[in-house]
Design an enzyme around this catalytic site. Structure first.
Site, short mmCIF file in Angstrom:
data_model
loop_
_atom_site.label_atom_id
_atom_site.label_comp_id
_atom_site.label_asym_id
_atom_site.label_seq_id
_atom_site.Cartn_x
_atom_site.Cartn_y
_atom_site.Cartn_z
CB SER A 149 -6.06 4.81 1.72
OG SER A 149 -5.76 5.57 2.88
CG HIS A 186 -5.93 -2.00 2.20
ND1 HIS A 186 -5.85 -2.77 1.06
CD2 HIS A 186 -4.72 -1.41 2.34
CE1 HIS A 186 -4.62 -2.65 0.55
NE2 HIS A 186 -3.92 -1.82 1.30
CG ASP A 218 2.95 -0.77 5.21
OD1 ASP A 218 2.54 0.39 5.37
OD2 ASP A 218 2.37 -1.60 4.48
CG HIS A 250 -1.18 -3.53 -1.69
ND1 HIS A 250 -0.72 -4.53 -0.88
CD2 HIS A 250 -1.44 -2.48 -0.89
CE1 HIS A 250 -0.68 -4.08 0.37
NE2 HIS A 250 -1.12 -2.86 0.39
#
Ligand SMILES: Nc1ncnc2c1ncn2[C@@H]1O[C@H](COP(=O)(O)OP(=O)(O)O)[C@@H](O)[C@H]1O
Ligand SMILES: Nc1ncnc2c1ncn2[C@@H]1O[C@H](COP(=O)(O)OP(=O)(O)O)[C@@H](O)[C@H]1O
Ligand SMILES: [Mg+2]
Ligand SMILES: [Mg+2]
Ligand SMILES: [Mg+2]
Ligand SMILES: [Mg+2]
Lengths: 209, 331, 331, 209
Positions: free
Chosen positions: B55, B57, B110, B219
């Site tokens: 989260s 973004h 991811d 990030h």
């Protein structure tokens, strides 16, 4: 030497304590060359794992390791979650149905954990990841009949510190290229804490494989 | 750290709760998860499309859930990949039997978490395809490293794959067009200020009074170099040059442009950037099919921007133009 | 001051140039002005609607130019009301013979400049009506002072007046529904950080490490009080209490909610605010017809938010739901 | 005394210089209790006005004042644009077709300017606006046969300084209520600069109404 469920539980508890203590430190390390969540991720996952096993009864080491692995996979997230989670899951296969582990089973379990890390992350020694701690530590375990606490902690610490001079090739720090040199790898530090807490358990007589 | 939050450890949960309250006509939250899915999921006869990641973004990724884009968004902790169990829950929830495409940004976390989930789903008999977005030209593309990051160009992949899926295409077709989009999209970003992960409580990095970071990730991962502040025109030129070196475009080629704010950049500044971008492209006789200016893939309250270029052919532009009805992207 | 700009004195011109490049399908710029009008203006048989004010509030106001909302936006220098000649040019450009409604936010400068333009336009035989938006409950409403400011609630006035005008209503009808909207909308904001007017080069005010300003205006004008940072829930409660004291709502009343970011607030935080807002309204059994979360009326790169509530009757909700196709607001 | 086009031009040039010098200062004052643009607005508008009149030839004071007024209306924006613009426009009506102004015409022009300010802004003395300088200065002009430079500058300065203790009732500062006390009104300061530059012109013998 024999390592039993109680001793393994104490180790995870001790590891969790160490991770909580170092939460801010690990996060700071990750801020420097990553995205600043490693301490948060590890602290969240280990706390859940510690809670989980504290509330459960285990007949064998395998099911304890499996619960830890599953919890880490479901709660840590990021890169470290699948990595540590897979490590514990792979070790749990070796420890399945074992009430206790002797030296050989113990080393086989950690060796399977390392294989899991490599399978999952595809990193090699020198890529500036947790592998740079795990690989030499497991090699040393394999080649030493007696796993001495002080040697374990010294070696894992040394290998952790050596990541400082490496250029990252895997993980988020790889985006920095040469700018990653001069910083410790956060996952190498959390791996050092894992082995250091294991060594401490040995010293405290909680276990002595 | 001054933020409009309650508990730093509850920001994702609180956000998702507020989002469901605000958009219950479009979204629902899978119980006991951080998975947001289309109100009408699973849509029968349609390939399911799932994206997600850490989260922070927003509007990515839940903002793109809806008709013509995503069926589900899996929301991790701030800047932390979601876990396989959550991704699996999303896959199960959106699969209508036609299979599910996972749109993954190329980050180690991811990649590993989505792959584990895909294996679990396949073990349950769900067809799963994966596409990995790696549009960030700031990162060297090497087989020895993890390769390039996925950033704002991902939104184009959502849009185009979503449009084709909405037409009833097969999983293989949707996967193919998603891959084609990935092959044709390039992005690069820069930051004026850092951002603070709520639970970390302090900025992820530091930039001096007059320093900027070129090639910034979403990030807070550093980029190519720290440099001193330059004009909007110069910054637009640097980012675009890097993109164009990697995505060779000829005269009369057609592109979609995205000028993306990272969270704290006034729209005014994004338009100023676009002024130069459109000038450069006009000089090169590259035709802009459509321009998107706004916040599409942010990095909490980071100031800065990214530029994305998607090279279009007839299929891609038609799918880009197709109807979409999501919170953050309507057509 | 780190900003993505070229020349601090050229920011408005550069922005408008970039905006026209990006959205030439929707907008055009009146030559030699800072006026943005609908591509198809003047729309025959339709009352023209003009809004505007200082720049720095993007997407307000040019982002709302298009079908179903505004016909023209007059863009002043940053935080500075546009001048009468520019407003007059906008009026002339959008008048189709059915007259023009000016939507003015209640600031001395806007009031005077729009009034002068209205007088000039009337002298030319153009019918002009004015509506003054004053939704900011942070400011005391007194006949001895300048009254309340117009802030984010203005967007609802654009939407509703624009929808009625699109249906071919008369100037008097459009004016009446705009006034009704003003009477039923209330807002209040707060700031976490200040913002910097580019040409001024430094922040308009200062807030300490843990200080916030409650009742902040959208130009850096201070509000009710400086206080120390509080939780999102507390802040939502304070803003909403002030609004509800002024806009008495009964059980089963229907409202539209806008959670507006001031420029640098992550969407995440706006949704966290909305979680509490929706909780409070639910407790009071007030029905939310629709919620808008995002950046609608900003203050450069200020961090903070405002909450707006619009009390709806059947006419207002129907007009709110009507189609709109602008850069920043689509329905 | 006679005040002619050349003298009025020099005054506007002098006023522009003073505004440019004080651009940052006026903006700072406006940051404290307004929106931080007063210096920018005034500097933009006066520069345009000075350029405009420098490039033009005027047969009478009225057309000079009209050009200044129109330029201020079109270039300043905000609250101060329509206010100063209207003031000059109203004065221009009095000065129409006059090559020179004697004391009475001069005072009548400034008095018309004040009426324009009040008509446009509806502020009263004590509301903490530019009116708090203009109103007493014009009253003093009316009641004194000779307009002495030193008295003009002293009085406008004093009235400007007095705005510090007022609570704003008009303009953007009114939103602050009591928090506006303790700050000078930016428009009062620019008005002081207007009268101070007028006084300086007199002293320099550029004019002596
Ligand atoms: N491919 C990989 N193989 C082994 N370890 C890796 C790999 N990628 C990352 N790591 C380890 O993970 C750590 C980062 O974990 P964490 O910060 O929790 O996840 P993320 O990078 O997704 O934010 C790194 O410091 C590194 O030790
Ligand atoms: N109603 C009014 N009547 C007279 N002067 C006013 C009025 N409102 C504002 N002013 C003057 O205008 C000044 C502010 O001008 P400026 O900053 O340029 O415009 P804005 O307030 O629109 O930003 C104030 O300091 C005050 O002296
Ligand atoms: Mg990390
Ligand atoms: Mg992470
Ligand atoms: Mg202003
Ligand atoms: Mg001002």
């Amino acid at each position: 030497m024999l390592w039993n469920v109680e001793q393994a539980k104490k180790w995870i508890k001790r590891l969790n304590d160490k991770i909580q203590e170092n939460k801010a430190y690990l996060t700071e390390l990750d801020q420097a060359i990553g995205d600043g969540d490693h301490g948060l991720n590890m602290a969240r996952g280990l706390q859940e794992a510690a809670n989980k096993i504290a509330d459960s009864h285990y007949d064998d080491l395998g099911s304890l390791f499996k619960d830890v692995g599953m919890t880490l996979i479901a709660k840590v997230g990021g890169a470290s979650g699948p990595l540590y989670g897979t490590a514990f899951m792979k070790a749990s296969l070796v420890l399945k149905d074992r009430k206790e582990a002797d030296r050989n089973a113990f080393v086989a379990a950690f060796s399977a954990a390392l294989d899991g890390l490599k399978m999952r992350g595809k990193a090699q020694v020198g890529d500036k990841t947790m592998i740079d701690v795990w690989d030499p530590v497991i090699a040393w375990m394999k080649s030493h009949e007696t796993i001495r606490a002080n040697e374990l902690v010294d070696l894992s610490k040394e290998k952790m510190e050596d990541t400082k001079e490496l250029e990252a090739k895997k993980g988020r720090a790889a985006y920095l290229g040469k700018r990653s040199v001069g910083h410790l790898d956060p996952g190498a530090v959390s791996s050092y804490l894992l082995f250091a807490s294991l060594a401490e358990s040995f010293e405290k007589g909680e276990s002595a494989p | 750290m001054k933020k409009l939050i309650n508990d730093p450890n509850q920001v994702v949960d609180d956000m998702l709760a507020g989002m469901v309250e605000a958009h219950s006509d479009k979204l629902k939250r899978l119980p006991d998860t951080n998975v947001m899915i289309r109100k009408d999921a699973p849509v029968s006869g349609k390939v399911g499309i799932i994206s997600g990641g850490g989260s922070g973004h927003e509007p990515a990724h839940a903002g793109y859930v809806g008709k013509g884009m995503l069926d589900g968004a899996v929301c991790g902790e701030v800047f932390t990949s979601p876990t396989p169990d959550q991704i699996l829950a999303a896959i199960q929830a959106v699969d209508s039997g036609k299979g599910v495409l996972l749109i993954i940004k190329n980050y180690t976390g991811d990649m590993m978490n989505f792959e584990m989930a895909a294996e679990m789903a396949e073990a349950e008999g769900i067809q799963v395809a994966k596409v990995v977005v790696n549009d960030d030209v700031a990162v060297e593309d090497s087989t020895y490293t993890t390769g390039r990051r996925g950033i704002a160009g991902t939104v184009f992949v959502h849009k185009i794959a979503g449009a084709l899926a909405e037409q009833g295409a097969t999983l293989a077709e949707v996967e193919a067009v998603a891959k084609k989009t990935v092959e044709n999209v390039r992005s690069m970003g820069m930051a004026l200020t850092p951002c603070t992960v709520p639970a970390a409580g302090k900025p992820g990095f530091e930039l001096g009074e007059n320093e900027i970071e070129i090639g910034m990730g979403i990030h807070g991962e550093p980029g190519i170099e720290k440099t001193s502040i330059q004009s909007a025109d110069e910054i637009a030129q640097i980012l675009l040059n890097n993109i164009l070196e990697d995505l060779p475009l000829k005269e009369h080629d057609k592109v979609a442009v995205m000028i993306n704010g990272l969270g704290a950049t006034p729209l005014m500044e994004l338009y100023i950037i676009h002024k130069k971008v459109s000038e450069i492209l006009r000089e090169k006789r590259i035709h802009i099919h459509e321009t998107f200016v706004g916040e599409f893939m942010t990095s909490l309250e980071m100031a800065g921007c990214s530029i994305s270029l998607l090279k279009l052919d007839d299929q891609l532009s038609e799918l880009l133009d197709a109807q979409a009805d999501t919170i953050a992207f309507k057509k």
